[in-house]
Motif scaffolding. Structure first.
Motif, mmCIF file in Angstrom:
data_model
loop_
_atom_site.group_PDB
_atom_site.id
_atom_site.type_symbol
_atom_site.label_atom_id
_atom_site.label_comp_id
_atom_site.label_asym_id
_atom_site.label_seq_id
_atom_site.Cartn_x
_atom_site.Cartn_y
_atom_site.Cartn_z
ATOM 1 N N PRO A 426 0.838 -1.205 0.000
ATOM 2 C CA PRO A 426 0.000 0.000 0.000
ATOM 3 C C PRO A 426 0.872 1.254 0.000
ATOM 4 N N SER A 427 0.262 2.371 -0.358
ATOM 5 C CA SER A 427 1.006 3.624 -0.424
ATOM 6 C C SER A 427 1.547 3.995 0.957
ATOM 7 N N GLY A 428 2.679 4.695 0.958
ATOM 8 C CA GLY A 428 3.326 5.068 2.212
ATOM 9 C C GLY A 428 3.925 6.454 2.122
ATOM 10 N N TRP A 429 5.074 6.642 2.796
ATOM 11 C CA TRP A 429 5.655 7.978 2.916
ATOM 12 C C TRP A 429 6.028 8.572 1.568
ATOM 13 N N LEU A 430 6.692 7.811 0.689
ATOM 14 C CA LEU A 430 7.085 8.346 -0.610
ATOM 15 C C LEU A 430 5.872 8.762 -1.429
ATOM 16 N N ASP A 431 4.795 7.990 -1.301
ATOM 17 C CA ASP A 431 3.575 8.310 -2.050
ATOM 18 C C ASP A 431 2.910 9.573 -1.509
ATOM 19 N N ALA A 432 2.919 9.707 -0.180
ATOM 20 C CA ALA A 432 2.368 10.929 0.417
ATOM 21 C C ALA A 432 3.194 12.145 0.001
ATOM 22 N N PHE A 433 4.503 11.963 -0.064
ATOM 23 C CA PHE A 433 5.374 13.053 -0.510
ATOM 24 C C PHE A 433 5.044 13.425 -1.949
ATOM 25 N N TYR A 434 4.863 12.409 -2.795
ATOM 26 C CA TYR A 434 4.536 12.686 -4.197
ATOM 27 C C TYR A 434 3.226 13.466 -4.312
ATOM 28 N N LYS A 435 2.223 13.065 -3.554
ATOM 29 C CA LYS A 435 0.932 13.747 -3.639
ATOM 30 C C LYS A 435 1.034 15.202 -3.197
ATOM 31 N N GLU A 436 1.906 15.460 -2.212
ATOM 32 C CA GLU A 436 2.020 16.819 -1.699
ATOM 33 C C GLU A 436 2.935 17.690 -2.558
ATOM 34 N N HIS A 437 4.052 17.110 -3.010
ATOM 35 C CA HIS A 437 5.079 17.917 -3.668
ATOM 36 C C HIS A 437 5.166 17.691 -5.178
ATOM 37 N N GLY A 438 4.546 16.634 -5.680
ATOM 38 C CA GLY A 438 4.511 16.428 -7.125
ATOM 39 C C GLY A 438 5.758 15.809 -7.712
ATOM 40 N N TYR A 439 6.562 15.150 -6.891
ATOM 41 C CA TYR A 439 7.707 14.403 -7.413
ATOM 42 C C TYR A 439 8.160 13.385 -6.372
ATOM 43 N N ARG A 508 18.296 21.849 -18.678
ATOM 44 C CA ARG A 508 17.184 21.456 -19.540
ATOM 45 C C ARG A 508 17.072 19.936 -19.674
ATOM 46 N N PHE A 509 17.384 19.253 -18.587
ATOM 47 C CA PHE A 509 17.163 17.821 -18.439
ATOM 48 C C PHE A 509 16.247 17.600 -17.238
ATOM 49 N N PHE A 510 15.643 16.411 -17.168
ATOM 50 C CA PHE A 510 14.930 16.025 -15.948
ATOM 51 C C PHE A 510 15.974 15.520 -14.964
ATOM 52 N N HIS A 511 15.964 16.137 -13.790
ATOM 53 C CA HIS A 511 17.078 16.031 -12.854
ATOM 54 C C HIS A 511 16.552 15.566 -11.494
ATOM 55 N N PRO A 512 17.208 14.584 -10.864
ATOM 56 C CA PRO A 512 16.748 14.151 -9.536
ATOM 57 C C PRO A 512 16.835 15.282 -8.517
ATOM 58 N N LYS A 513 15.830 15.320 -7.633
ATOM 59 C CA LYS A 513 15.726 16.381 -6.629
ATOM 60 C C LYS A 513 15.535 15.721 -5.265
ATOM 61 N N ASP A 514 16.159 16.255 -4.231
ATOM 62 C CA ASP A 514 16.037 15.648 -2.901
ATOM 63 C C ASP A 514 14.747 16.098 -2.211
ATOM 64 N N LYS A 515 14.523 15.564 -1.018
ATOM 65 C CA LYS A 515 13.276 15.847 -0.310
ATOM 66 C C LYS A 515 13.159 17.294 0.138
ATOM 67 N N ASP A 516 14.293 18.017 0.141
ATOM 68 C CA ASP A 516 14.280 19.433 0.517
ATOM 69 C C ASP A 516 14.067 20.349 -0.683
ATOM 70 N N GLY A 517 13.863 19.746 -1.850
ATOM 71 C CA GLY A 517 13.572 20.541 -3.035
ATOM 72 C C GLY A 517 14.793 21.013 -3.787
ATOM 73 N N ARG A 518 15.963 20.459 -3.481
ATOM 74 C CA ARG A 518 17.190 20.873 -4.156
ATOM 75 C C ARG A 518 17.624 19.798 -5.153
ATOM 76 N N PHE A 519 18.073 20.259 -6.326
ATOM 77 C CA PHE A 519 18.588 19.314 -7.304
ATOM 78 C C PHE A 519 19.860 18.649 -6.771
ATOM 79 N N ILE A 520 19.964 17.343 -6.996
ATOM 80 C CA ILE A 520 21.158 16.608 -6.600
ATOM 81 C C ILE A 520 22.352 17.141 -7.388
ATOM 82 N N GLU A 521 23.441 17.404 -6.704
ATOM 83 C CA GLU A 521 24.617 17.959 -7.362
ATOM 84 C C GLU A 521 25.481 16.862 -7.981
ATOM 85 N N GLY A 522 26.222 17.248 -9.014
ATOM 86 C CA GLY A 522 27.203 16.339 -9.604
ATOM 87 C C GLY A 522 26.627 15.261 -10.500
#
Length: 758
Positions: A426-439, A508-522
């Motif tokens: 069943p849905s959990g924390w990551l799913d709740a995060f997705y619903k709230e933040h959209g990623y 201009r790429f789709f880039h992984p972002k952390d839970k704090d809303g910052r793009f992963i560096e490097g």
């Protein structure tokens, strides 16, 4: 020398299968003559194609058990393969010689192998046994000719199950998993002199009565005296041995392999004959019809006399007159295999979608399946793309299922089940995060995983899951609109833009972002993300997932910076080198094969990418690229498929592209125009309707569209709508140089309300 001779003979046998005309001796259309099951049997890196012998979408499938075409030994003779890429559930091993050589599964040297979709023939050269085989839907027949003197043996093996013998009849079962069994019923045309249990390299015989054996590698040996030829016919079932017997008796009343092969050939010609092509080379036709044959390997019909076993609840059900289908890897097949079936086999597609709804109900969750197999839903890969098959079918006029029920099952599967890849939790924390933040948030380098159910191998795949779910929610919005659910439609349409949350405006790429809303560096879009790039993407790198917005290409063009920037970015992908040795690149990204620069022809998320030039004013580049890719990666030879074909997932791309069009966005009743290989294609849509593509002058040189009409009306954009193809004709004039002005008037539609006219 012996190996060289074997190779030479094998290649000679292969070549005799190629280049045959698609006209039978009686003048009938004979497209199955073009099918080369060996195409792609040697893989470039991962899984090869299998030369599968079966009837279209049938429960019974077999192929010779060996690693790939280069395998030097056969592991017995197969009786049923229970899943795409699976091993045989039972084995038959014919034998002559000293009893000390009997084993549960005998490994054979072989020669003179010939494979057609409806027949398998091979000579077991050390054993001096001729093998001939032909299948029906749930039964098959072997003819075994023994050349040596002395008794002949037949050894039947169940890898994990039970076998029984009484006279010339063998029956039993094998566990496919802990809850699913496959059953077997066998008859021989000769009565054995004796039979016994084979265990610990010895046989304990009886001359009459009954015997049984069970456990790992359970094996029975039947001994025949005075017979040079033995016929074996059998039925299989997922219900019972008695049903396996009924399946055999319903389908096969002979030991004549020729008769069953003729019937199978006719059935294949009926299926493949739904599309007739003219023009092109003989090799083009072989690539085309072989690819079409691959699209019929899955899913399989499990209904047996109106009943079927469902692993989704472990019970036997009445089918209500509608076949039950499973073994469908939807992550692969939603893209082109399902849209192809809508064109040429609408009734079957209807039954498949209804099977999804039954699965959802039987699982007790009412969650739409994602990877339904004979053993249930394995929930492999990511996202929930069955929703795309539903809206695509509905938008193209398929009405034989309950759209309201499909909507609820699809919605629940996306909102109530976790989005975590390879998980049915069943849905959990990551799913709740997705619903709230959209990623889906990515882990920072060195950050340990703390979320339950995240596979240490498959990881979160945050970019792939976010993009895939945005598309799924677009599909939900379209279903809601069809049902008049205005609020739901608006809600899911808004969520279908969630891909924007991971778009990095600097790169201009789709880039992984952390839970704090910052793009992963490097992040290096070529290599980052660990094995298979799963820390961020899935099996493919950031260059491939840059284009994974099938439903809203127009918006993606705007994000990247307009038409010119968009097409430049596409060009750059095809022109960016690996940047390291092949062995280093593929050690990290083994699924990312079939490379043209950073483009991967060998993996399904890439299939729509060559058509994206159509959306940005350069359709001539789509035409050029499609032809180039077909020529580079899909050929009539043993390495003629670039990657994991996945039972039609990739082959449907070839079928569509060779015909000259492609469904970039399942769920949109539109098709993109590419570059037809054939001068004439006729597609039987059913009910007397035919769609014809006439490509005047089409050839290897003349790959560029000069002008086009659909049903006599000029086509200014490189696309057309589905509702105009019934009884329609798409006419294209082809030339050797690009007409860069054609097709730039109106781009194909993107997200939102779809246009219905071109």
């Amino acid at each position: 020398m012996k190996k060289e001779k074997t190779w030479a003979l094998a290649l000679l046998a292969l070549l005799t299968c190629l280049g045959r005309p698609a006209v039978a001796s009686d003048g009938a259309f004979d497209p199955v003559a073009y099918v080369n099951p060996y195409m792609g049997n040697i893989s470039h890196l991962l899984v090869p194609t299998y030369p599968t012998v079966h009837l279209p979408n049938s429960m019974l499938r077999v192929y010779p058990e060996r690693g790939d075409f280069t395998g030097d030994r056969l592991e017995g003779l197969p009786l049923i393969v229970t899943s795409h890429r699976g091993s045989s559930a039972f084995n038959l091993s014919p034998y002559q010689g000293d009893e000390a050589g009997l084993k549960p599964v005998i490994r054979y040297s072989y020669d003179r192998e010939k494979i057609a979709p409806y027949r398998y023939q091979v000579y077991l050269d050390d054993a001096n046994i001729e093998v001939d085989y032909a299948p029906s839907h749930q039964s098959a027949v072997y003819s075994l000719a023994f050349e040596k003197e002395g008794p002949s043996f037949l050894v039947f093996n169940s890898r994990n199950g039970e076998l029984k013998c009484e006279g010339n009849k063998v029956s039993g079962f094998q566990y496919v998993d802990k809850k699913t069994k496959v059953y077997l019923y066998v008859e021989t045309d000769k009565k054995p002199e004796k039979f016994g249990v084979l265990a610990s390299e010895r046989v304990k015989y009886v001359k009459s009565g009954k015997l049984s054996v069970e456990g790992k590698d359970a094996a029975l040996a039947l001994v025949f005296v005075g017979h040079k030829k033995i016929g074996v016919r059998y039925g299989i079932s997922f219900i019972s041995t008695e049903q396996a017997r009924k399946n055999l008796e319903r389908e096969i009343d002979t030991y004549d392999v020729n008769a069953i092969a003729r019937a199978g050939r006719d059935e294949w010609n009926d299926a493949l004959g739904k599309i007739r092509v003219s023009g092109g080379s003989e090799n083009d036709k072989t690539v085309f019809y072989t690819s079409l044959y691959r699209c019929y390997e899955r899913p399989v019909n499990l209904s047996e006399d109106g009943r079927y076993y469902s692993a989704f609840d472990g019970r036997i059900h009445e089918d209500g007159g509608h076949p039950f289908y499973t073994d469908d890897w939807i992550w692969d097949t939603y893209r082109a295999t399902h849209p192809l079936r809508i064109l040429i086999d609408r009734e079957r597609e209807t039954d498949i979608i209804n099977s999804y709804l039954l699965m959802a109900k039987q699982m007790g969750t009412n969650w739409m399946p994602t990877f339904p197999e004979v053993t249930g839903d394995s929930r492999r890969m990511n996202s929930n793309h069955a929703v795309a098959t539903v809206i695509d079918a509905w938008r193209k006029g398929v009405r034989g299922f309950d759209l309201e029920k499909a909507y609820e099952a699809a919605r629940k599967g996306i909102e109530e089940k976790t989005l975590i890849p390879w998980s049915a939790a069943p849905s959990g924390w990551l799913d709740a995060f997705y619903k709230e933040h959209g990623y889906i948030p990515a882990l920072k380098p060195g950050e340990e995983e703390t979320v339950a159910n995240v596979s240490p191998w498959e990881k979160r795949q945050p970019v792939a899951v976010t993009l895939g779910t945005a598309y799924d929610e677009w599909c939900l919005s379209q279903i809601a609109a069809e049902l008049g659910k205005k609020k739901d439609a608006e809600y899911f349409l808004a969520r279908s833009y969630n891909y924007r949350n991971l778009f990095n405006p600097e790169t201009r790429f789709f880039h992984p972002k952390d839970k704090d809303g910052r793009f992963i560096e490097g992040v290096d879009y070529r290599y980052s993300g660990g094995l298979g790039a799963r820390d961020y993407y899935d099996e493919n790198n950031g260059y491939v997932y840059r284009w994974d917005v099938q439903h809203n290409v127009g918006d993606l063009i705007s994000l990247i910076g307009g038409n010119e920037a968009f097409t430049d970015a596409l060009d750059l992908m095809f022109d960016t080198p690996l940047g390291m040795s092949k062995w280093q690149f593929y050690a990290s990204l083994p699924d990312h094969t079939g490379n043209v620069g950073m483009f991967s022809m060998a993996n399904e998320p890439s299939l729509h990418i060559p058509y994206l030039y159509n959306y940005a004013g350069q359709p001539w580049k789509t035409q050029k690229r499609i032809r180039t890719l077909l020529d580079q990666w899909f050929r009539n030879d043993l390495m003629g498929v670039p990657g994991d074909e996945d039972g039609g997932g990739m082959s449907a791309f070839v079928v569509f592209s060779m015909m000259g069009f492609y469904p970039v966005t399942p769920g949109s009743p539109t098709y993109n125009i590419g570059s037809p290989v054939f001068s004439d294609v006729r597609i039987d849509l059913g009910n007397g309707n035919v769609f014809e593509i006439v490509a005047e002058g089409a050839s290897s040189d003349n790959k560029y569209v000069q002008s086009a009409t659909l049903n006599g009306e000029e086509v200014n954009g490189p696309w057309f709508v589905h509702d105009r193809i019934a009884g329609g004709v798409l006419s294209l004039k082809m030339g050797p140089k690009a007409n860069k002005e054609w097709g730039i008037g109106t781009p194909p539609p993107s997200a939102g309300i779809l246009k219905t006219e071109n």
